[in-house]
Scaffold this motif. Structure first.
Motif, PDB file in Angstrom:
ATOM      1  N   TRP A 170      39.375  44.624  44.922  1.00 32.08           N
ATOM      2  CA  TRP A 170      39.847  43.352  45.224  1.00 32.08           C
ATOM      3  C   TRP A 170      39.039  42.447  44.591  1.00 32.08           C
ATOM      4  CZ3 TRP A 170      44.223  41.335  47.004  1.00 32.08           C
ATOM      5  CH2 TRP A 170      44.273  40.221  47.339  1.00 32.08           C
ATOM      6  N   ARG A 171      37.625  42.388  44.411  1.00 33.12           N
ATOM      7  CA  ARG A 171      36.472  41.672  43.790  1.00 33.12           C
ATOM      8  C   ARG A 171      36.865  41.770  42.242  1.00 33.12           C
ATOM      9  NH1 ARG A 171      30.720  43.293  46.769  1.00 33.12           N
ATOM     10  NH2 ARG A 171      31.027  42.205  48.631  1.00 33.12           N
ATOM     11  N   ARG A 174      39.776  39.734  41.559  1.00 38.12           N
ATOM     12  CA  ARG A 174      39.487  38.199  41.675  1.00 38.12           C
ATOM     13  C   ARG A 174      38.587  37.722  40.427  1.00 38.12           C
ATOM     14  NH1 ARG A 174      40.252  35.197  46.646  1.00 38.12           N
ATOM     15  NH2 ARG A 174      38.925  33.926  45.529  1.00 38.12           N
ATOM     16  N   GLN A 175      37.711  38.787  40.066  1.00 39.11           N
ATOM     17  CA  GLN A 175      36.662  38.245  38.918  1.00 39.11           C
ATOM     18  C   GLN A 175      37.506  38.224  37.618  1.00 39.11           C
ATOM     19  OE1 GLN A 175      33.935  41.300  38.762  1.00 39.11           O
ATOM     20  NE2 GLN A 175      32.784  40.260  40.514  1.00 39.11           N
ATOM     21  N   ALA A 180      43.352  33.168  40.327  1.00 37.93           N
ATOM     22  CA  ALA A 180      43.116  33.413  41.724  1.00 37.93           C
ATOM     23  C   ALA A 180      42.059  33.390  42.499  1.00 37.93           C
ATOM     24  CB  ALA A 180      43.516  35.109  42.110  1.00 37.93           C
ATOM     25  N   ALA A 181      40.860  33.079  41.763  1.00 37.64           N
ATOM     26  CA  ALA A 181      39.583  32.957  42.352  1.00 37.64           C
ATOM     27  C   ALA A 181      39.140  31.492  42.577  1.00 37.64           C
ATOM     28  CB  ALA A 181      38.231  33.443  41.561  1.00 37.64           C
TER      29      ALA A 181
END
Length: 186
Positions: A170-171, A174-175, A180-181
């Motif tokens: 998930w991280r 997002r990165q 999305a972040a």
């Protein structure tokens, strides 16, 4: 007791296997197939990458509730163990392996093969199976809080490791997807 029984009376293993419902072997075959597929590099969608940890969590919670009822202490022990193990795993390895990639345009991951998911799947299945056998041999264990808490913690360890793996993915997603972040501007 099961371990003692198998070491002192190994012929009981045949009876245990014979009395195991047929559908259990089908479930094992399916889980082995699922876990075996994780041994190879693959591309998976974001949704599919998150489904397995959720499904294994459901199987663990079902295993606890079906064996020990809806005891808050047992579920609480499971949740605490899962949370602590996930936190420890993320502290020890905060990011996904370097050869894991995320493509934001297709919302999919390239995930290198690993034996860890197969080991975790088998751990959860075998825990559920052995608890079922133990409870069939000793029904009073359903009321043994020490036994129930040990099983809850064991399930929590497996689920915590699954959760850490999902959170790393998930991280990564997002990165690699800045939209999305960051919150949308008004």
């Amino acid at each position: 007791m099961l371990l003692n029984l198998l070491t002192q009376q190994p012929q009981m293993l045949g009876q245990i296997i014979q009395n195991t419902p047929f559908w259990v072997w089908g479930l094992l075959a399916g889980l082995l197939g699922l876990g075996g597929s994780q041994l190879f590099d693959r591309n998976v969608s974001l949704v599919r990458a998150m489904v397995m940890p959720v499904a294994m969590t459901g199987l663990s919670v079902y295993g606890l509730v079906s064996a020990f009822g809806k005891a808050g202490t047992v579920l609480g022990a499971w949740l605490i163990a899962a949370t602590l193990i996930a936190a420890l795993a993320l502290w020890l390895q905060p990011t996904a392996p370097s050869d894991t990639l995320y493509a934001g345009s297709s919302r999919s991951f390239f995930i290198p093969g690993s034996a860890m998911p197969l080991a975790l799947i088998l751990g959860i299945f075998l825990t559920k199976y052995f608890v079922g056998v133990e409870l069939a041999l000793q029904p009073a264990l359903t009321r043994d809080s020490s036994f129930a808490l040990q099983i809850a913690v064991l399930y929590g360890v497996f689920n915590g490791l699954f959760a850490a793996r999902a959170l790393r993915l998930w991280r990564l997603a997002r990165q690699n997807n800045p939209l999305a972040a960051t919150p949308a501007s008004a």
